[in-house]
Scaffold this active site. Structure first.
Site, PDB file in Angstrom:
ATOM      1  CG  ASP A 138      -2.031   1.122   1.020  1.00 13.27           C
ATOM      2  OD1 ASP A 138      -2.346   1.200   0.078  1.00 13.27           O
ATOM      3  OD2 ASP A 138      -2.622   1.363   2.240  1.00 13.27           O
ATOM      4  CE  LYS A 140      -2.921   4.588   1.664  1.00 11.80           C
ATOM      5  NZ  LYS A 140      -4.210   4.308   1.749  1.00 11.80           N
ATOM      6  CG  ASP A 155       0.152   2.695   7.732  1.00 10.71           C
ATOM      7  OD1 ASP A 155       0.573   2.725   8.959  1.00 10.71           O
ATOM      8  OD2 ASP A 155      -0.995   3.067   7.487  1.00 10.71           O
TER       9      ASP A 155
END
Length: 953
Positions: A138, A140, A155
């Protein structure tokens, strides 16, 4: 929602008391909390309840535990995780800074060098994670934090846990992982069960694409549409959206975005060297910041040395507010669809007819120019920028440009169209004729004729006729105008008020602020809601004060938002922020205006300069020049100031020559700067004396010449002459009413300090005064002469002033504290106080006054030498001998140049770096050619040391 928050607070109260929410995303909400055990601020990320229920605490803790083992400079560490009353949470450090998503939101695309640095950090983090078997899944902008010019990836492990527990369909539903589809690899989008680390490589490509192009590779109305595009559609080359992306960088990005994993870079370890190469000069890109280790130029080679530094450019508001096309000046925003630089230029000739003094025609001409500049297809040439063409044609740049001359100038400058006008008063009415003609043959392209029934009808009638002309030129949008707003709505319905406004602007741009305000007041008496007149009145107080008048007039303008365009309102808000020294707010506003294609690049460059972002500031000035019909001397001058800090001295010389050819004032001052750059002390003294002795020069020009003389004399060892020159400047200033008297006092202080000579005391009652600047100068002098009690009294009075004033004093109070500490031999305190700002070099902000960066660096060098750290002392002295800083600092570098080289030679001898010691002895002797008898021993010492080194001259 409040109940949920209270339940969460209660669940975490014994370990992480929640202070407030920091932000919310598709998967979690982030809170600021206190870590009671370790007494620190932390960020607690709490999964959304529906995700927590689907995932379960065991699987969550398992995945987080894997990611928590990652330890890397560019990975945000995980401190803790757990389940509290059904809330699944994990704890990270609280980072002061912003996320990359926030940065993109207010800046759009990033400078290329900065984008590459961020991507390099992300790739470095992924390389470490992949080698430990962790795939992020993920990547981003939301999961990249920016802190101290570095990127931190956060994360790790969360996306994998959530996606495997909830399934792809939930994950990509709006509100669950909003924004994530824009960065998903084709295999993720297609729900492939065999996803490996190359999905992160694709995400890095998507991230890079957005950093460079200001948008992700695919945009759709739904997440499903974006996912389908990742699987089926080819990505457009990033250079289609930003031509300036270097080909090598574009190739790296596009290879990341290959559909098949086997066609991408096969690992972050393979990708990382590509990015590292692009982040270096050898990769074809210039670093955003460089910090040279050694800046002394080799003997008899080029004097131009690339350096890094800072700038506080204190200029009048006349340079702050760019001489834009009339429409921009009078409140119209250039349409975002077609920027002014891409629209054909037209020249608006002086109107025929009217009254004997041409006031009627000049006002009508200005109104028509304003209307034309609202078009999407043309832009008018500003009158000041026609001066270059007039001079090339052998004409005075103040001549009236009638239709025949306008056509001649148009042909000379490759402008295809001239707009002519005629206005004739007939009783109470006015006959108006407008024509657009071919510049080459005079053929009529479009014409409009009408009658204004009274002077109150002039503004709307001229507006209508201008729209007709634009329709004839081919602009059909909104009847020829990009905005449906009538001209009167962002100018004034009063033709007479507009005329006074135009006359006031003429005086404003001639720096006659008093005369300008008188005319603007007349305009406001006719139309109290004339917002632009209030705005320019505010501008006029920037240099002359009082400061409260700036904000009061801006506030009057902002109270009339219906009479300002969106862009102009934003501009005033940014100027207010600048005036309050809130540079980041001002920059956010100017960035937004720039991204919307509305211009204001000149003010953006000024703001970036105050923030010490020199390369970006220079780029903004270049963008401003690209939008101008001919280069504005003000923009060129400010660009050259940026380039001085960047060490681009060849380009500075070229711009100086261009300014000279444009007849720009300051030719002799620029020549002085070049002489100082070249270390041609004799030439600097000759030029400075000619300027000092010129009775036609202003008092400021004479002081500039005299300071340059003193600096050149000091460099050559003529300390007594330099001191006498500074005394002469002070006495002349006192005779003129004390204006400028404090500057030479500080110069005497510096000269005595750097050379070791004694200096006569000034007459305090005549010098200091009770102004902030006077208090600061007195405190510095008192600390320098050992009167620390007097220094503290003046410092206390200075910092007791209102907080908004103290913020404009830069590092001056800190420097005074350090100077007092030095008198008490508290050298470690000096380093603690001054080393950070001395390393940076220059104060940040739009300041009222500041300390010279050399003063700070010299004092820190003193401290390190006293502390027995000659290597650290030498590093600060190396910065001093570099040609760094503003033009005035470069012209004054002779005050310290020779003495800094002498100190460096002695320090390198102490460090047994004999080659470097020799270089500095030679530089010292090259400059110190004519010393006073009392300083002859320094010259003898240098020669003796060279002989001792076995390499005599």
């Amino acid at each position: 929602m409040a109940d949920v928050l209270e339940r969460l607070r209660a669940a975490l109260a014994d370990r992480y008391p929640i202070e407030r929410e920091l932000g919310s995303g598709g998967m979690a909400t982030v809170y600021l909390a206190d870590d009671l055990k370790l007494h620190r601020k932390v960020a607690v990320k709490v999964l959304r309840p529906e995700l927590a229920a689907a995932l379960g605490p065991d699987r969550f803790v398992q995945e987080i535990d894997i990611a928590a083992k990652l330890t890397h400079p560019h990975i945000l560490p995980l401190h803790d995780c757990g389940d509290a009353d059904g809330f699944l949470y994990y704890v990270m450090p609280h980072i002061e800074g912003e996320s990359l998503r926030e940065r993109l939101a207010h800046e759009g695309e990033l400078p290329i060098t900065e984008a590459v640095k961020i991507l390099r950090d992300v790739a470095d983090a992924l390389d470490h994670a992949h080698k430990h078997g962790v795939v992020h899944r993920d990547i981003k902008p939301d999961n990249v934090l920016l802190s101290e010019r570095h990127a931190l990836v956060t994360d790790f492990g969360v996306a994998k846990a959530v996606s495997e527990a909830t399934g792809r369909q939930q994950l990509t539903t709006e509100g669950v992982a909003l924004g994530t589809p824009a960065y998903m690899s084709p295999e993720q989008a297609a729900a492939d069960k065999h996803i490996d680390h190359r999905a992160d490589i694709y995400a890095v490509g998507a991230l890079a694409y957005e950093l460079l192009a200001g948008r992700p590779p695919f945009i759709g109305t739904t997440p499903q549409e974006v996912l389908a595009a990742h699987v089926t559609q080819a990505v457009e080359p990033v250079t289609k959206h930003r031509e300036k992306v270097p080909p090598a960088l574009a190739q790296v990005v596009m290879k990341c975005l290959e559909k098949k994993p086997a066609d991408r870079w096969q690992s972050a370890e393979e990708l990382l060297p590509q990015l590292e190469a692009l982040a270096t000069p050898s990769g074809g890109m210039t670093p955003a910041e460089t910090q040279p280790v050694r800046v002394t130029p080799p003997r008899r080679k080029s004097r131009a040395v690339a350096i890094a530094g800072g700038l506080v450019l204190v200029i009048g508001v006349g340079a702050l507010v760019l001489r834009q096309p009339l429409g921009a000046l009078f409140g119209g925003d250039a349409p975002a669809a077609v920027e002014a630089s891409q629209r054909p230029w037209v020249i608006v000739a002086a109107f025929e007819g009217g009254d004997d003094d041409h006031t009627l025609g000049e006002t009508a001409q200005a109104l028509v120019s304003t209307g034309l500049d609202q078009s999407e297809i043309v832009a008018t040439v500003p009158r000041p920028q026609l001066g270059t063409v007039l001079r090339a044609a052998g004409r005075s740049d103040t001549v009236r440009i009638d239709p025949a001359l306008a056509r001649e100038l148009a042909v000379r400058s490759l402008v295809g169209t001239v707009v002519e006008g005629r206005i004739d008063p007939i009783g109470e009415t006015f006959s108006i004729l407008l024509r657009a003609v071919n510049a080459v043959d005079g053929a009529v392209i479009a014409s409009a004729r009408g009658v204004a029934n009274s002077d109150r009808d002039l503004v709307p009638r001229l507006d209508e006729l201008t729209r007709e002309i634009l329709g004839g030129l081919g602009d059909r949008s909104a009847a020829g105008i990009a905005s449906d707003r009538p001209l009167a709505s962002f100018a004034t319905p009063s033709f007479e008020a507009f005329g006074k406004f135009v006359q006031g602007l003429d005086l404003y741009f001639l720096s006659d602020m008093t005369g300008s305000r008188a005319l603007l007041d007349q305009a406001l008496a006719l139309d109290p809601d004339f917002a632009l007149a209030w705005m320019y009145k505010g501008h006029s107080f920037w240099t002359s004060g009082p400061r409260d008048s700036v904000e009061a007039n801006y506030a009057e303008a902002l109270r009339r938002p219906e009479r300002l365009t969106e862009g102009r309102r934003a501009d005033i808000e940014a100027l207010l922020a600048l005036h309050r020294n809130d540079l980041r707010t001002a920059l956010r506003i100017y960035d937004r205006l720039s991204n919307q294609g509305l211009g204001y690049d000149h003010n953006r460059g000024l703001t970036l300069g105050h923030l010490r972002r020199h390369d970006e500031s220079a780029a903004a000035y270049r963008q401003a020049l690209a939008r101008q019909f001919r280069p504005s001397p003000g923009t060129l001058a400010n660009l050259s100031a940026r380039l001085l800090y960047l060490g681009e001295f060849d380009e500075v010389r070229a711009i100086y020559s261009q300014l000279d050819s444009l007849g720009r004032l300051g030719t002799r001052t620029r020549a002085l700067t070049v002489a100082a750059l070249d270390r041609d002390w004799q030439e600097q003294e000759r030029l400075g004396r000619a300027m000092w002795d010129d009775p036609a020069a202003s008092a400021g020009q004479q002081r500039t010449g005299a300071y340059s003389v003193a600096a050149a004399q000091a460099a050559r060892g003529r300390i007594a002459d330099a001191r006498q020159t500074l005394v002469g400047i002070r006495e002349a200033a006192l005779a003129q009413g004390n204006t400028g008297a404090r500057g030479p006092v500080v110069g005497q202080m510096r000269l005595s300090w750097y050379s070791g000579a004694t200096s006569p005391s000034p007459r305090p009652a005549e010098i200091w005064g009770t102004t902030a600047r006077g208090l600061a100068t007195h405190a510095r002098w008192a600390a320098f002469t050992g009167d620390t009690a007097a220094a503290r009294r003046s410092l206390s009075t200075l910092v007791a002033r209102p907080a908004e004033d103290v913020t404009r004093y830069g590092e001056v109070p800190v420097f005074i504290e350090a100077a007092i500490a030095a008198q008490g031999d508290r050298w470690a305190e000096v380093v603690e106080l001054l080393a950070p700002s001395a390393t940076r070099g220059h104060d940040i902000g739009y300041l009222e006054f500041q300390t010279n960066r050399i003063e700070r660096q010299w004092l820190v060098a003193d401290a390190y030498e006293q502390l027995g750290r000659p290597d650290s002392a030498a590093s600060f002295l190396e910065r001093i001998v570099a040609p760094e800083g503003s033009a005035s600092e470069i012209r004054g570098r002779g005050l310290t140049y020779s003495f800094a080289h002498r100190r460096l030679a002695r320090l390198y001898t102490q460090l047994e770096e004999f080659d470097r010691a020799e270089e500095h002895w030679l530089e010292f002797l090259d400059a110190f050619t004519d010393p006073d008898p009392e300083f002859q021993w320094m010259q003898d010492e240098a020669r003796s040391e060279l002989e001792r080194l076995g390499r005599g001259r």
